[in-house]
Design a protein around this motif. Structure first.
Motif, PDB file in Angstrom:
ATOM      1  N   GLU A 286     -11.165 -46.615   4.444  1.00  0.00           N
ATOM      2  CA  GLU A 286     -11.766 -45.530   5.206  1.00  0.00           C
ATOM      3  C   GLU A 286     -10.767 -44.788   6.103  1.00  0.00           C
ATOM      4  O   GLU A 286     -11.006 -43.646   6.474  1.00  0.00           O
ATOM      5  N   ASN A 287      -9.675 -45.456   6.477  1.00  0.00           N
ATOM      6  CA  ASN A 287      -8.749 -44.861   7.447  1.00  0.00           C
ATOM      7  C   ASN A 287      -7.358 -44.596   6.900  1.00  0.00           C
ATOM      8  O   ASN A 287      -6.468 -44.214   7.661  1.00  0.00           O
TER       9      ASN A 287
ATOM     10  N   ILE B  75     -18.215 -53.045  13.795  1.00  0.00           N
ATOM     11  CA  ILE B  75     -18.426 -51.858  12.984  1.00  0.00           C
ATOM     12  C   ILE B  75     -18.511 -52.237  11.511  1.00  0.00           C
ATOM     13  O   ILE B  75     -19.393 -51.806  10.785  1.00  0.00           O
ATOM     14  N   TYR B  76     -17.565 -53.044  11.070  1.00  0.00           N
ATOM     15  CA  TYR B  76     -17.575 -53.550   9.701  1.00  0.00           C
ATOM     16  C   TYR B  76     -18.127 -54.968   9.777  1.00  0.00           C
ATOM     17  O   TYR B  76     -18.194 -55.575  10.834  1.00  0.00           O
ATOM     18  N   ASP B  77     -18.492 -55.557   8.676  1.00  0.00           N
ATOM     19  CA  ASP B  77     -19.074 -56.898   8.769  1.00  0.00           C
ATOM     20  C   ASP B  77     -18.014 -57.915   9.159  1.00  0.00           C
ATOM     21  O   ASP B  77     -16.828 -57.628   9.208  1.00  0.00           O
TER      22      ASP B  77
ATOM     23  N   ARG C 188      -6.107 -40.974   7.517  1.00  0.00           N
ATOM     24  CA  ARG C 188      -5.841 -40.752   8.939  1.00  0.00           C
ATOM     25  C   ARG C 188      -4.495 -41.374   9.327  1.00  0.00           C
ATOM     26  O   ARG C 188      -3.674 -40.747   9.996  1.00  0.00           O
ATOM     27  N   ILE C 189      -4.257 -42.604   8.880  1.00  0.00           N
ATOM     28  CA  ILE C 189      -3.008 -43.291   9.219  1.00  0.00           C
ATOM     29  C   ILE C 189      -1.818 -42.563   8.598  1.00  0.00           C
ATOM     30  O   ILE C 189      -0.802 -42.331   9.258  1.00  0.00           O
ATOM     31  N   LYS C 190      -1.940 -42.176   7.323  1.00  0.00           N
ATOM     32  CA  LYS C 190      -0.842 -41.474   6.655  1.00  0.00           C
ATOM     33  C   LYS C 190      -0.570 -40.121   7.313  1.00  0.00           C
ATOM     34  O   LYS C 190       0.589 -39.710   7.448  1.00  0.00           O
ATOM     35  N   ASN C 191      -1.615 -39.428   7.738  1.00  0.00           N
ATOM     36  CA  ASN C 191      -1.427 -38.154   8.445  1.00  0.00           C
ATOM     37  C   ASN C 191      -0.718 -38.373   9.781  1.00  0.00           C
ATOM     38  O   ASN C 191       0.154 -37.594  10.159  1.00  0.00           O
TER      39      ASN C 191
ATOM     40  N   ALA D 204     -10.850 -55.825   6.560  1.00  0.00           N
ATOM     41  CA  ALA D 204      -9.575 -55.120   6.498  1.00  0.00           C
ATOM     42  C   ALA D 204      -9.544 -54.153   5.314  1.00  0.00           C
ATOM     43  O   ALA D 204      -9.078 -53.026   5.441  1.00  0.00           O
ATOM     44  N   GLU D 205     -10.043 -54.587   4.189  1.00  0.00           N
ATOM     45  CA  GLU D 205     -10.031 -53.741   2.995  1.00  0.00           C
ATOM     46  C   GLU D 205     -10.854 -52.475   3.216  1.00  0.00           C
ATOM     47  O   GLU D 205     -10.403 -51.362   2.939  1.00  0.00           O
TER      48      GLU D 205
END
Length: 181
Positions: A23-24, A8-10, A27-30, A17-18
């Protein structure tokens, strides 16, 4: 479709990772916040931020980004499971009770008097009396009592229950509910 994070990412791991965490992160904090609110009385933004850092560290340290597969679970589920487990670990660390050895004082031994409860004759049947004595004074489990008396463990539990009910009525504690092993 088997998509992993590297596809998905290069393939550049540091950028990977960055970008992933940029991007997430919401979502993780929620996920962290929602989970903590259901399990713990008091949480702060600081806790959520600390746990987010722990999640990021765990994902990077164990190279979870390269191990993710959409065939096994969705990205949301995968992130929630990691966030939840790290949150639990973090909160357990906070709840540990620490005591320095220099501050430890040995408490004096306390003599606990033996039970002075006497069961009136005729209140319990002979079988009930045997079961009560073996379970409570002999510290035997239902299975052990059953073997000794040649009856089933279920019968032992039933007899114990009936005896406790009689004792509660006799001692006037029938309205109180206590858990008795």
């Amino acid at each position: 479709m088997n998509a992993n994070i590297n596809q998905i990412y290069d393939n550049n791991k540091s950028c990977n990772a960055e970008i992933f965490f940029k991007e997430n992160n919401i979502r993780i904090k929620n996920d962290i916040g929602c989970f903590l609110k259901t399990k713990f009385n008091y949480i702060t933004k600081y806790d959520v931020e600390e746990i987010f850092q722990e999640v990021a560290f765990k994902i990077i340290k164990h190279n979870y980004l390269s191990k993710y597969s959409s065939d096994k679970s969705s990205l949301n589920t995968w992130l929630y499971i990691i966030s939840r487990s790290v949150s639990i670990d973090y909160m357990r660390k906070l709840q540990k009770n620490y005591q320095y050895i220099d501050e430890y004082e040995e408490s004096p031994a306390v003599d606990i008097p033996k039970s002075t409860i006497t069961i009136p004759k005729g209140l319990l049947s002979e079988r009930q009396n045997q079961v009560v004595k073996m379970v409570f004074w002999g510290d035997m489990r239902s299975v052990e009592v059953a073997e000794q008396l040649g009856i089933s463990p279920q019968t032992v539990r039933s007899i114990k229950h009936q005896a406790i009910a009689k004792l509660r009525r006799y001692f006037g504690a029938e309205t109180e509910r206590r858990i008795v092993s």
